[in-house]
Every structure is written in structure tokens, then in C-alpha cells.
Design a protein around this motif. Sequence first.
Motif, mmCIF file in Angstrom:
data_model
loop_
_atom_site.group_PDB
_atom_site.id
_atom_site.type_symbol
_atom_site.label_atom_id
_atom_site.label_comp_id
_atom_site.label_asym_id
_atom_site.label_seq_id
_atom_site.Cartn_x
_atom_site.Cartn_y
_atom_site.Cartn_z
ATOM 1 N N ILE A 409 0.859 -1.173 0.000
ATOM 2 C CA ILE A 409 0.000 0.000 0.000
ATOM 3 C C ILE A 409 0.899 1.229 0.000
ATOM 4 N N ILE A 410 0.626 2.139 -0.907
ATOM 5 C CA ILE A 410 1.400 3.368 -1.011
ATOM 6 C C ILE A 410 0.548 4.531 -0.512
ATOM 7 N N ILE A 411 1.065 5.251 0.468
ATOM 8 C CA ILE A 411 0.478 6.528 0.874
ATOM 9 C C ILE A 411 1.420 7.598 0.333
ATOM 10 N N TYR A 412 1.088 8.119 -0.834
ATOM 11 C CA TYR A 412 1.924 9.098 -1.529
ATOM 12 C C TYR A 412 1.504 10.473 -1.033
ATOM 13 N N LYS A 413 2.276 10.993 -0.077
ATOM 14 C CA LYS A 413 1.848 12.145 0.692
ATOM 15 C C LYS A 413 1.939 13.453 -0.092
ATOM 16 N N GLY A 414 1.218 14.445 0.407
ATOM 17 C CA GLY A 414 1.193 15.765 -0.188
ATOM 18 C C GLY A 414 -0.150 16.409 0.071
ATOM 19 N N PRO A 415 -0.392 17.602 -0.457
ATOM 20 C CA PRO A 415 -1.696 18.237 -0.258
ATOM 21 C C PRO A 415 -2.840 17.452 -0.895
ATOM 22 N N ASP A 416 -2.495 16.593 -1.850
ATOM 23 C CA ASP A 416 -3.472 15.710 -2.486
ATOM 24 C C ASP A 416 -3.028 14.254 -2.313
ATOM 25 N N THR A 417 -2.796 13.852 -1.070
ATOM 26 C CA THR A 417 -2.304 12.506 -0.778
ATOM 27 C C THR A 417 -3.119 11.443 -1.519
ATOM 28 N N VAL A 418 -2.400 10.523 -2.164
ATOM 29 C CA VAL A 418 -3.027 9.401 -2.866
ATOM 30 C C VAL A 418 -2.694 8.121 -2.122
ATOM 31 N N ILE A 419 -3.713 7.314 -1.869
ATOM 32 C CA ILE A 419 -3.526 6.000 -1.240
ATOM 33 C C ILE A 419 -3.856 4.957 -2.300
ATOM 34 N N ALA A 420 -2.905 4.068 -2.596
ATOM 35 C CA ALA A 420 -3.110 3.075 -3.658
ATOM 36 C C ALA A 420 -2.716 1.696 -3.160
ATOM 37 N N VAL A 421 -3.406 0.686 -3.675
ATOM 38 C CA VAL A 421 -3.123 -0.704 -3.314
ATOM 39 C C VAL A 421 -2.799 -1.493 -4.574
ATOM 40 N N PRO A 422 -2.116 -2.650 -4.436
ATOM 41 C CA PRO A 422 -1.671 -3.380 -5.622
ATOM 42 C C PRO A 422 -2.770 -3.799 -6.579
ATOM 43 N N ASP A 423 -3.991 -3.976 -6.097
ATOM 44 C CA ASP A 423 -5.059 -4.437 -6.997
ATOM 45 C C ASP A 423 -5.655 -3.312 -7.847
ATOM 46 N N GLY A 424 -5.128 -2.095 -7.727
ATOM 47 C CA GLY A 424 -5.574 -0.998 -8.565
ATOM 48 C C GLY A 424 -6.528 -0.025 -7.904
ATOM 49 N N ARG A 425 -7.077 -0.382 -6.749
ATOM 50 C CA ARG A 425 -7.928 0.573 -6.051
ATOM 51 C C ARG A 425 -7.092 1.740 -5.540
#
Length: 499
Positions: A409-425
Motif C-alpha cells: 500500500i502506497i500513501i503518496y503524501k502531499g496536499p493531495d495525498t493518494v492512497i493506492a493498493v496493488p489491486d488498482g484501487r
Amino acid sequence: MAFELLTPSEMAEADRLTIAAGPVDGIGLMRQAGCSVADVVLQRFPGAKAVHVLCGPGNNGGDGYVAARLLAESGVAVRLFTTAAPRSGGDAALAAAECSVKVEPLAAFAPESGAIVVDALYGAGLSKPLDGEVVEAITRTNSAVVPVISVDLPSGVSGASGEIMGSAFQATVTVTFARKKPGHLLYPGRAQCGEVVVADIGIAAAIVGATSVRCFENDPAWWRRHFPSPANDAHKYSRGHVGVFSGGPSATGAARLSAMAAARAGAGAVTVLSPGAALAANAAHLTSIILRRSDTLQDALAFLGARKPEVLVYGPGLGSEPEIGRFALELMSVAEGRFAALVLDADGITSLSHRRAAFFEARKRPNAPALVLTPHHGEFGRLFPEIAADASLSKLERARVAAAKANAIIIYKGPDTVIAVPDGRAAINANGTPLLATAGSGDVLSGIVAALLAQRVPAFEAACAAVWIHAEAARRFGPGLIAEDLPLALREVVAALSG
């Protein structure tokens, strides 16, 4: 609340499925959309002396023709400017034929003081940079500082990525349809949208679901049912145990921030695993947090065997030397049966950039622990340099590709943080605040993630909840916030969610 985010292609599919299901047709949807735009203009700006409607040649322009007609019928002084006539036989051409407002060339447009501009030039599906007379119209409008109502998205903003395609209107209000688009939440486009109004034009929730949507606005509405509430017979270990690795004597604060955040976020027990040389420094600041010496992998294994924590936090304050990355790989290799999840933050991420091949290979193992990575932009670029350098990818797409590559799981931080999981969600966070731009706030986030994982919240929902709670606590605290304030500020947010 509807929290799905539709890409331009998914929105087009939702339109198609709605039309196929009937009874509404394409021009019917367009009339509903244009009516929604006109309603916003009349409700928000009832005293406007004039409305200038700018229409492009596509369906976005068709929405504009409908809005212009309805505003004129309501007694508003309307001027209508276009780049080109709509394609013959299309829905936009039908809308244009129904509109009796005189059409003027866009080159003649100059925003008047006291007027409202309706931007219906290009919508979410824009695929190439704007130029020529459109850019000139945008420049004149933005310079005039007049209210702008944008249809779907401010013209010039990509609905898929939030990228500015050459130039873009600065909207006061953006009226979009059925669901928001990623471009409403991803920067820099997010800054151009102003207030976003989502209008219901008759696209059913079942239709939205049939588009196989995989991206969401991060909101408690969809993860709150997973939020933990302790049972009456709970004890400290049944509420989850988190272990946090500490740095050396001069770098112990980051781990303590993470540990305290884990405790405030509901973990029943939290242990700081401290090098021997830093025990005194940590002991001087810890009370309810357990302290244990850990200098080697064997020490860590002894702790895992004796205390059986569910989740470990590794990285805050550890330093970015390659040996730190080696230890992270060793932890992952012995995880099976010892702990369920690992949160890698800060130096833990940077140190693995020295051992990228070994890290990605380790993540392919079938017994690899659940992993959450919480990189900011710089850390992301160090661990995923090829992905970060790919200008064709949006932040959302970069997070998704990285999640698949790292099986994490990636929590790509910033003012528009994106949380992504390996299955594409994926989810895009919308309540971020610049108050979190302070040293140590990321360490607090890693502790919240770990606490929710330890309480058996599903991993994607745990990451999304942690990001939202982190930002909400900062917002409620307000100006003057420093990282040390955040763990206690969590109390009010967690209490509200638990209740």
C-alpha cells in the motif's frame, strides 16, 4: 455521500449506459446538465448584470448552450461566445439549435465588470494543451477577476490527472455531473476549481458501479464501518500491539511521536524498540509506552516471540544508511508467524533505495508481510525513480504503478495525498492542510496507520482512515500546530469516529 471518482472515460461509459437503459437520451442528459449550471448561476449570483457564456464545439459546449437558453428565458442578459459550431447531428448541435441567443466569436469576448462568465469550452476529457484564442480568453478572464462558473472542470484542467493543459480558468464554482473526477482533487488542477458542486443529472448509482470505478474520494462515509471500537471485555493486547523502532541518542523523537500517535489512535500496547545507547533518552520521555532494548535482529526476534506485536513501524529517525535498509529486508524475511504488517516511513524508505532490487524481489515472496509505505515526493522519487520520472503518469497513476511494483500500500503524501493498493484501487484525500507541513507530522501518520492495522482494520481502509484522521486532527487544532501537538489532537477525532 457519493465518493466514487470517475475518470473521463468512465464518465463517458456512465453516460452511454444511462442512455442505453433509457428513457433519457443524450440530449436529455445535456439539458439536465445545462439546467444544473443555470441553477447555480441564478442561486449564487442573482444580482449579476450580465452572464457571458463561452461554448466549445463539443458536449461541454452543448451544456453551455442549454444554460445560456435557460438564463435568457429567466430574464438574464446573456451574451454567447463560441470557438466553432458543434458537429452537425450531435447532441450539442441540438442544444445550439434550441438556443436563440445570438452567437458571437470567442475572439470578440471581453469580460465586463459585474458580469459572470460561464466556462463551457472544454470539459474533463481534454487531451491536448489549449492554445490561440482560447488561451487569450482565459488570460483576459483571469486578469479581470470576475466570477467564473466552470462546466465539469475549468477549461484547461485534465479530468484524469489534474494537469494544467497550457492554461486554465480560475473558477469560482465548478459544476460537475454525477461524480467528481480525479482532476477535481489532484493538484495543480484542484486549485483552479473553486467550490465543486456535484449535480445529479439522472445517472444512477448502479450505473456508476457498472463502470468498474476503482478510485474514490477519501471520506469516512466509506471506511467508517471498519473503524474499531473496543469490546467491553477488551484488554490491552486484544486492542493490538505496535512496535516502533527508535533511532540513536540524538534521533529518538521521531519514534516517540509515532509511538504516542499509535497509542492515541487506539492501540492497546505500544513498545519503543530502542538501541541501548538511546535507552536513557527514551526512558526520560516515556511513561505509558513500553521501552525495550533492541540492538540486533536477534533482539528484535526475541521481542517478537515474547510480545507478539501485530504491526511494526520502521524508519522514523533511523538514518538513511544502507544498513538500515538491510535490517528492513531482514525484518520482512522473518515476518511469517511473527507479525502481520510493517509500516515503512521516512528513513526506512530512503535506506531501501540503496537496495531496490533486493527489496522488490523480497516483495514477491508469497509469505511477505503486509506493507505500507508512506513516502513524500522526494522519498517516492528515491525508491521509484523510473516511475517518478515518467511525465506521462499522473500522481494517481504513479501511486498505482508503485503499489503494484512493491506489492504494498502506497500513501503518496502531499496536499493531495493518494492512497493506492496493488489491486488498482486508490483514493485521493481531500481534507489535507498546510498545517501538516511541519517536521515530525509524517511520523505521527505512520503511528496512526500502525494502530489501525493492529486493531485489524483492513489495510486499504486503515491507510485511508489514517490519512483523513491525521489531517482532520491538524485542522481542528489550527494554526500554531507542531508535530508534538498531533497525538493529543487525535483524541477528539478518534472519539467522534468511535461514537
